[in-house]
Design a protein around this motif. Structure first.
Motif, PDB file in Angstrom:
ATOM      1  N   LEU A 170      33.200  35.929  31.799  1.00 33.91           N
ATOM      2  CA  LEU A 170      33.970  34.949  31.031  1.00 33.91           C
ATOM      3  C   LEU A 170      35.005  35.618  30.128  1.00 33.91           C
ATOM      4  O   LEU A 170      35.813  34.943  29.498  1.00 33.91           O
ATOM      5  N   ARG A 171      34.971  36.962  30.061  1.00 35.04           N
ATOM      6  CA  ARG A 171      35.983  37.698  29.279  1.00 35.04           C
ATOM      7  C   ARG A 171      36.814  38.588  30.212  1.00 35.04           C
ATOM      8  O   ARG A 171      37.298  39.643  29.815  1.00 35.04           O
ATOM      9  N   THR A 172      36.990  38.128  31.448  1.00 41.48           N
ATOM     10  CA  THR A 172      37.642  38.947  32.467  1.00 41.48           C
ATOM     11  C   THR A 172      39.026  38.417  32.827  1.00 41.48           C
ATOM     12  O   THR A 172      39.208  37.212  33.001  1.00 41.48           O
ATOM     13  N   SER A 173      39.996  39.348  32.927  1.00 41.91           N
ATOM     14  CA  SER A 173      41.338  39.017  33.418  1.00 41.91           C
ATOM     15  C   SER A 173      41.580  39.755  34.729  1.00 41.91           C
ATOM     16  O   SER A 173      40.802  40.644  35.107  1.00 41.91           O
ATOM     17  N   PHE A 174      42.655  39.388  35.411  1.00 40.81           N
ATOM     18  CA  PHE A 174      42.948  39.989  36.722  1.00 40.81           C
ATOM     19  C   PHE A 174      44.368  40.548  36.737  1.00 40.81           C
ATOM     20  O   PHE A 174      45.300  39.915  36.257  1.00 40.81           O
ATOM     21  N   VAL A 175      44.483  41.766  37.272  1.00 40.70           N
ATOM     22  CA  VAL A 175      45.774  42.452  37.334  1.00 40.70           C
ATOM     23  C   VAL A 175      45.991  42.939  38.764  1.00 40.70           C
ATOM     24  O   VAL A 175      45.061  43.478  39.382  1.00 40.70           O
ATOM     25  N   TRP A 176      47.193  42.737  39.296  1.00 40.02           N
ATOM     26  CA  TRP A 176      47.484  43.212  40.653  1.00 40.02           C
ATOM     27  C   TRP A 176      48.906  43.765  40.784  1.00 40.02           C
ATOM     28  O   TRP A 176      49.158  44.611  41.620  1.00 40.02           O
TER      29      TRP A 176
END
Length: 394
Positions: A170-176
């Motif tokens: 629930l404290r996760t972001s995504f980078v690509w």
């Protein structure tokens, strides 16, 4: 005897015999996850495929204790870390420049990063569809609630924040962007984003206005900012009630996630937070998904099955029919009780789950409407069964 007792508790039956069949007694995949977890607590490991290959009690009991789980490498990022280097990330291969790019996306930089790892196969697929969509997002989940007054709403949001503080996902972001492979980043601190909007008293029910304004067919959220939960609040016109619309991305949650979250929020509100079990690191699930079977083995499996498929299974030959989504209508129909009972009876007779039977039925629909003998369609599986200790609540 131990296995029979666990079956009886999970399936809600009084007696279980040695020749009884787990799925014939009403078992399904989510109950299987709980079964694995209860066996694990008794140091009786079992492989998921064994559970399905040997659903009869005596056969299943004979195979207990033989399964060795994947060893999860330790997280080498600590609160004292002042830099993050490639060797500190055992669950993803990144060059230093890529890591620096990720750090730049997180408010607070290195000090606010708890962990970085790759995506699960399911998350890979969801991100693919997010990037494929030019408008809206097919994996944005929407739910609504109403509160008697603003005070109750504020207490609820404070409880949600405490649940977010507990759980990594629930404290996760995504980078690509600029990376050789997508990464998910666990923030140490991620504050809920709550937006207040004003509703039009003459534009119909408030709940419908909110739903239209934040329709996932037109609306997207920034996946690079944790948590991937967004809350929109509004006072209901002509009332003291407050409405809340919750947007949650499927990258971080599903139906089971919502159930766990709501149970924990309720515990927080009722002063029972101390009763909650310790949160399970999401990285454990990632390690099981990524380290358990080599990617080449997965590829070989699908090549073996799909090598002779040379065209998609498009119903009536139609592909791009959604357009902007505005012309799409949904219809829901409740199955008659008698048909529901017959389907369940048939599933038990065949020794399969009702979900498997429904997949077969859908395959028949696709075959008839596409005019193809061999059809291919997808189903969403997260891999909870391979999740290791606490996989039922990760």
């Amino acid at each position: 005897i131990t296995l029979a007792q666990i079956w009886a508790e999970l399936l809600g039956v009084e007696r279980v015999g040695r020749h009884d069949h787990f799925f014939a007694l009403g078992g399904h995949s989510l109950l299987a996850v709980q079964l694995i977890e209860r066996l694990r607590r008794r140091s009786l490991g079992v492989e998921v495929r064994t559970l399905f290959a040997r659903p009869v009690l005596a056969d299943q009991a004979a195979s207990l204790g033989s399964h060795q789980e994947v060893a999860v490498p330790a997280n080498r990022i600590t609160e004292q870390s002042t830099a993050i280097t490639p060797e500190m990330l055992p669950l993803i291969e990144l060059a230093q420049g890529e890591i620096d790019r990720i750090i730049a996306t997180v408010p607070g930089g290195v000090g606010n990063i708890q962990d970085i790892y790759g995506l699960s196969p399911l998350q890979d697929g969801i991100l693919f569809h997010h990037l494929l969509a030019t408008k809206g997002d097919p994996y944005l989940l929407v739910s609504q609630m109403a509160f008697a007054d603003r005070g109750v709403l504020d207490r609820y949001l404070a409880a949600v924040q405490r649940v977010v503080d507990r759980h990594d996902i629930l404290r996760t972001s995504f980078v690509w962007e600029g990376l050789s492979r997508p990464a998910q980043v666990v923030w140490r601190n991620a504050l809920l984003e709550v937006s207040e909007v004003e509703l039009n008293g003459s534009a119909g029910p408030g709940a419908a206005q909110l739903k239209d304004r934040f329709d996932p067919r037109q609306h997207r959220i920034d996946l690079g900012r944790a948590p991937l939960l967004r809350f929109v609040i509004a006072r209901e016109p002509g009332s003291a009630r407050w409405l809340l619309l919750e947007l949650q991305h499927h990258l971080i949650g599903d139906h089971t996630t919502l159930e766990v979250m709501r149970a924990e929020v309720r515990a927080e509100l009722e002063g029972r937070a101390h009763e909650l079990s310790a949160p399970q690191p999401f990285r454990n699930l990632m390690a099981q998904a990524r380290l358990g079977v080599d990617a080449k083995a997965h590829e070989a499996f699908f090549r073996g099955w799909l090598a002779d498929i040379d065209a998609p299974s498009t119903p009536f030959g139609l592909r791009e029919v959604r357009g902007d989504g505005s012309g799409v209508r949904e219809a829901q129909r409740m199955l008659p009780q008698q048909l529901n009972a017959r389907l369940r009876s048939q599933a038990r007779r065949l020794g399969v789950s009702l979900a498997s039977l429904c997949h077969l039925a859908w395959g028949q629909v696709v075959a008839r409407s596409s005019g193809r003998e061999q059809v291919v369609f997808g189903t969403v599986l997260f891999g909870r069964m391979h999740g290791g200790a606490g996989g039922d609540r990760t």
